[in-house]
Write a protein that holds these residues in place. Sequence first.
Motif, PDB file in Angstrom:
ATOM      1  N   HIS A 183      46.472  11.955  42.767  1.00 19.72           N
ATOM      2  CA  HIS A 183      45.019  11.902  42.910  1.00 19.72           C
ATOM      3  C   HIS A 183      44.309  12.975  42.077  1.00 19.72           C
ATOM      4  O   HIS A 183      43.089  12.881  41.894  1.00 19.72           O
ATOM      5  N   LEU A 184      45.058  13.970  41.618  1.00 17.89           N
ATOM      6  CA  LEU A 184      44.447  15.040  40.829  1.00 17.89           C
ATOM      7  C   LEU A 184      44.944  15.014  39.384  1.00 17.89           C
ATOM      8  O   LEU A 184      44.843  16.013  38.671  1.00 17.89           O
ATOM      9  N   ALA A 186      43.755  13.772  36.799  1.00 18.61           N
ATOM     10  CA  ALA A 186      42.709  13.996  35.796  1.00 18.61           C
ATOM     11  C   ALA A 186      42.398  15.470  35.617  1.00 18.61           C
ATOM     12  O   ALA A 186      41.779  15.860  34.621  1.00 18.61           O
ATOM     13  N   TYR A 187      42.848  16.294  36.571  1.00 24.21           N
ATOM     14  CA  TYR A 187      42.497  17.718  36.536  1.00 24.21           C
ATOM     15  C   TYR A 187      43.699  18.621  36.277  1.00 24.21           C
ATOM     16  O   TYR A 187      43.554  19.717  35.743  1.00 24.21           O
ATOM     17  N   ILE A 188      44.887  18.178  36.683  1.00 30.62           N
ATOM     18  CA  ILE A 188      46.087  19.014  36.546  1.00 30.62           C
ATOM     19  C   ILE A 188      47.163  18.213  35.831  1.00 30.62           C
ATOM     20  O   ILE A 188      47.539  17.124  36.290  1.00 30.62           O
ATOM     21  N   ASP A 189      47.644  18.732  34.717  1.00 28.46           N
ATOM     22  CA  ASP A 189      48.677  18.068  33.932  1.00 28.46           C
ATOM     23  C   ASP A 189      49.956  17.957  34.749  1.00 28.46           C
ATOM     24  O   ASP A 189      50.522  18.966  35.168  1.00 28.46           O
ATOM     25  N   SER A 190      50.416  16.739  34.970  1.00 21.87           N
ATOM     26  CA  SER A 190      51.606  16.530  35.799  1.00 21.87           C
ATOM     27  C   SER A 190      52.871  17.107  35.182  1.00 21.87           C
ATOM     28  O   SER A 190      53.876  17.282  35.875  1.00 21.87           O
ATOM     29  N   HIS A 195      51.124  22.346  37.827  1.00 19.83           N
ATOM     30  CA  HIS A 195      51.467  21.234  38.709  1.00 19.83           C
ATOM     31  C   HIS A 195      52.791  21.499  39.416  1.00 19.83           C
ATOM     32  O   HIS A 195      52.933  21.251  40.625  1.00 19.83           O
TER      33      HIS A 195
END
Length: 350
Positions: A183-184, A186-190, A195
């Motif tokens: 869900h995040l 778009a904000y935290i690079d997996s 991450h």
Amino acid sequence: MRFESYLRTTRFASLDGLRCLSILPVIWHHATPRPLEGILGRGPFGVDLFFAISGFLITTLLLREGEGISLKNFYVRRALRIFPLYYAVLGLYALRGWLLLPDSPLRNHFLRNLPFYSTYTSNWFVDFDVPHAIVFGFSWSLAVEEQFYLVWPWVVRKRGPLHLPAVFMLGCIVLDYALEHGHLAAYIDSAGLGHRMLTSIATPICLGAVVAYVLHFRKSFSAADTMLGRRCSAPILLLALAGLLAADGTPLFVIHIVMALLVASVCIRGDHGLAKLLDIPMLRLVGVVSYGMYLFHVSVITGVKWLLPDAWRLAPVLFVLATCITFAIAWASYRFFEMPFLGLKNRFRS
């Protein structure tokens, strides 16, 4: 009266039996040649149950010591409990890597990551996506626990409304859930370090901590006692946990909640419905030395595989032999190596 009895309890005996039920599936998992279907393939969840127990116990300890807690003493006690055996075992692994292992990607991977194993940061920096086995890879869970010990006491000790630490833990659970389900994204690079660090938050530890908060105060304890304080509560929760693990597709969060509730149910009252099982002396003894068993069991399984002829390298045979040998080594370690360090802990009681 049950609340006062709970507050007077200094050792929850059944948690040692619950630790036994945690370490045995882990040993079984590493004794099997490949992941299995159904409940027989759910061995790694033993680590999650360990997490729930740790979150509950450490939070209960911190809450009972109250504002007068000495963080210095807390960390010294934790170090005396955890570090001696951990670094002794890691040292043996390092000597084996330097002196006995042939030059190979497996050996190079271990030696290259030795600084991360030494600093409890393997879950952040070690590359687990490799085609070969990972030496000392099981230590990722110990790194998660140490990171919890490093941060959580400061949150509990911070002055302010008593419910704020519980809210903090619930926020960690929501954050972990959001990250694990993308869900995040778009904000935290997996694929980034941030991450990886944030997903090291262990939801079972957080839930165990929240349960400890619920049981620490009279009103919330009474509410929990209504649901979890019946003699049948613990057996029902254990059966529910087994059923959830056996079923395919059970949400991980549901399993973790049931684990935390199971921990609570065996602590609210000493005469719970699983007491006759979890208080069996042998099970409790396995639970007492389970930390050593976790550190030794992979090496023991490797050694047993090497000694057994091919026809005998069956998972049940490996499991029984490895469990017995691992227990014997862990008991000797606890009795003759760890106990002197544990005896020093009383000098650092708050």
